[in-house]
Write a protein that holds these residues in place. Sequence first.
Motif, PDB file in Angstrom:
ATOM      1  N   UNK A  83      -1.773   5.074 -36.267  1.00 30.11           N
ATOM      2  CA  UNK A  83      -2.335   5.572 -35.016  1.00 30.11           C
ATOM      3  C   UNK A  83      -2.747   4.382 -34.165  1.00 30.11           C
ATOM      4  N   UNK A  84      -2.840   4.608 -32.833  1.00 32.16           N
ATOM      5  CA  UNK A  84      -3.076   3.469 -31.932  1.00 32.16           C
ATOM      6  C   UNK A  84      -4.347   3.625 -31.097  1.00 32.16           C
ATOM      7  N   UNK A  85      -5.168   4.624 -31.405  1.00 28.94           N
ATOM      8  CA  UNK A  85      -6.482   4.721 -30.770  1.00 28.94           C
ATOM      9  C   UNK A  85      -7.456   5.312 -31.782  1.00 28.94           C
ATOM     10  N   UNK A  86      -8.744   5.169 -31.498  1.00 29.13           N
ATOM     11  CA  UNK A  86      -9.754   5.528 -32.491  1.00 29.13           C
ATOM     12  C   UNK A  86      -9.859   7.037 -32.704  1.00 29.13           C
ATOM     13  N   UNK A  87      -9.650   7.832 -31.664  1.00 30.26           N
ATOM     14  CA  UNK A  87      -9.717   9.285 -31.824  1.00 30.26           C
ATOM     15  C   UNK A  87      -8.619   9.781 -32.754  1.00 30.26           C
ATOM     16  N   UNK A  88      -7.394   9.285 -32.565  1.00 34.04           N
ATOM     17  CA  UNK A  88      -6.282   9.693 -33.429  1.00 34.04           C
ATOM     18  C   UNK A  88      -6.476   9.182 -34.855  1.00 34.04           C
ATOM     19  N   UNK A  89      -7.037   7.976 -34.992  1.00 35.41           N
ATOM     20  CA  UNK A  89      -7.263   7.418 -36.327  1.00 35.41           C
ATOM     21  C   UNK A  89      -8.237   8.290 -37.110  1.00 35.41           C
ATOM     22  N   UNK A  90      -9.297   8.753 -36.434  1.00 36.93           N
ATOM     23  CA  UNK A  90     -10.270   9.631 -37.092  1.00 36.93           C
ATOM     24  C   UNK A  90      -9.607  10.936 -37.523  1.00 36.93           C
ATOM     25  N   UNK A  91      -8.717  11.469 -36.675  1.00 36.38           N
ATOM     26  CA  UNK A  91      -8.013  12.707 -37.019  1.00 36.38           C
ATOM     27  C   UNK A  91      -7.069  12.491 -38.190  1.00 36.38           C
ATOM     28  N   UNK A 132       5.163   6.921 -40.093  1.00 34.62           N
ATOM     29  CA  UNK A 132       5.203   7.647 -38.821  1.00 34.62           C
ATOM     30  C   UNK A 132       4.149   7.069 -37.887  1.00 34.62           C
ATOM     31  N   UNK A 133       4.585   6.591 -36.723  1.00 35.40           N
ATOM     32  CA  UNK A 133       3.652   6.110 -35.712  1.00 35.40           C
ATOM     33  C   UNK A 133       3.429   7.193 -34.678  1.00 35.40           C
ATOM     34  N   UNK A 134       2.189   7.618 -34.532  1.00 38.28           N
ATOM     35  CA  UNK A 134       1.816   8.582 -33.489  1.00 38.28           C
ATOM     36  C   UNK A 134       1.379   7.785 -32.268  1.00 38.28           C
ATOM     37  N   UNK A 135       2.159   7.840 -31.219  1.00 36.90           N
ATOM     38  CA  UNK A 135       1.814   7.122 -29.992  1.00 36.90           C
ATOM     39  C   UNK A 135       0.895   7.977 -29.118  1.00 36.90           C
ATOM     40  N   UNK A 136       0.147   8.850 -29.769  1.00 33.84           N
ATOM     41  CA  UNK A 136      -0.752   9.789 -29.113  1.00 33.84           C
ATOM     42  C   UNK A 136      -0.455  11.190 -29.597  1.00 33.84           C
ATOM     43  N   UNK A 137      -1.283  11.719 -30.536  1.00 35.07           N
ATOM     44  CA  UNK A 137      -1.079  13.081 -31.008  1.00 35.07           C
ATOM     45  C   UNK A 137      -1.113  14.043 -29.825  1.00 35.07           C
ATOM     46  N   UNK A 138      -0.370  15.141 -29.914  1.00 35.17           N
ATOM     47  CA  UNK A 138      -0.370  16.139 -28.850  1.00 35.17           C
ATOM     48  C   UNK A 138      -1.547  17.102 -28.964  1.00 35.17           C
ATOM     49  N   UNK A 139      -2.440  16.857 -29.902  1.00 31.62           N
ATOM     50  CA  UNK A 139      -3.725  17.540 -29.932  1.00 31.62           C
ATOM     51  C   UNK A 139      -4.801  16.470 -29.763  1.00 31.62           C
ATOM     52  N   UNK A 140      -5.823  16.782 -29.018  1.00 29.01           N
ATOM     53  CA  UNK A 140      -6.833  15.790 -28.650  1.00 29.01           C
ATOM     54  C   UNK A 140      -8.041  16.532 -28.102  1.00 29.01           C
TER      55      UNK A 140
END
Length: 378
Positions: free
Chosen positions: A152-160, A117-125
């Motif tokens: 994930x495609x950014x560092x914030x989402x990767x940490x989550x 599953x690729x998250x192109x930006x989680x809807x929680x941030x």
Amino acid sequence: MKKILFVTHNGRFLVQFELNDIRILQDMGYEVHCATNFKGESMRVDAEQTLKEHGVICHQIDIERSPLKMWQNTRAYSQLKSLLRSGDFAGVHCHTPMGGVIGRLAASATHTAPVIYTAHGFHFYKGCPLKNRLIYQTAETFLARYTDAQITINQEDFAAAQKFPLRGKAYYVPGIGVDVKKISSVQVDRATKRAELGIPQDALVFITVGELIPRKNQEFLIRAFSNANLTNAHLLICGSGREKEHLEQRMQELKVAEKVHLLGFRRDVYELLKCSDVFVFPSKQEGLPVALMEAMAAGLPCIASRIRGNVDLLENSRYLFEPADENALCQLLKDAANDVQTEQECAQNREMLKRYDTENVSEYMKCVYMEVLIGEKE
């Protein structure tokens, strides 16, 4: 030949963002299928025909973008289960929130694995409404048990994602890739292009690119542009969407209709970037914005909201602002008018983009596919 299935809520998404991943899998010897909703696709992109031209076998599944359309998405879940039971797929790669939900549940019900599953930006941030965390973070935490690879495609989402109870593990991939060399090499006659747009040759031209929806924050930008009251400045807005009439009304009310140009959907965005002076990206929420990367590759100074994704690309930029701070954006527009970024800063932006270049991203994705689908690490 082994088969892989892409699942998303519409085919246009695959055409816009996933053709490179499709090519990678085909080069690895996979027959690529897609399960998506082709009904109601925009006329400007015949997604099904384009995918077929790229060798993809298409299946109509009635997935709806909105989670509130329960009946339609329940039917889509049943359709997808039938397809997976009859297809003997060697894996599933899900995209978009509802594609991720229905795809992972159907794969679990039919014992189809592995599931990516690729998250192109989680809807929680950071800074999102509480309901986003209650709905989307809870859903992602639950679905993690059915996920072998969470990309994930950014560092914030990767940490989550690393905190989820995943069946497999989380991966960071730097976006979907941008062809830096191609964009950098685009040539345009600025005078001719500006004349086509009805813009004076000596005007300071700001440009933004994005769908006309509230999340992209164009009304906010128009207000800031109006308040900046810059002499001989124009703003180009590229994109189509449901906010068009509302934005036109606001432009009239703010008396900037002659200086703000709604250009609609454009196929010449690279040329428009090259005939502009400053890129502005006021979005409230992003994963890793392609539009911003393309502007950086075009050599433009970039003003952007300080949000997830944008800060990955412009971490130390002096042109970042809080997405609700209209005064800050207004001041940055004035600053840019008087002190356009140096060539050195623009060159630094292009250097930063090397890690997000298509070739580099393709290597990341190939490694993920090799590890998850075949069990080999490069």
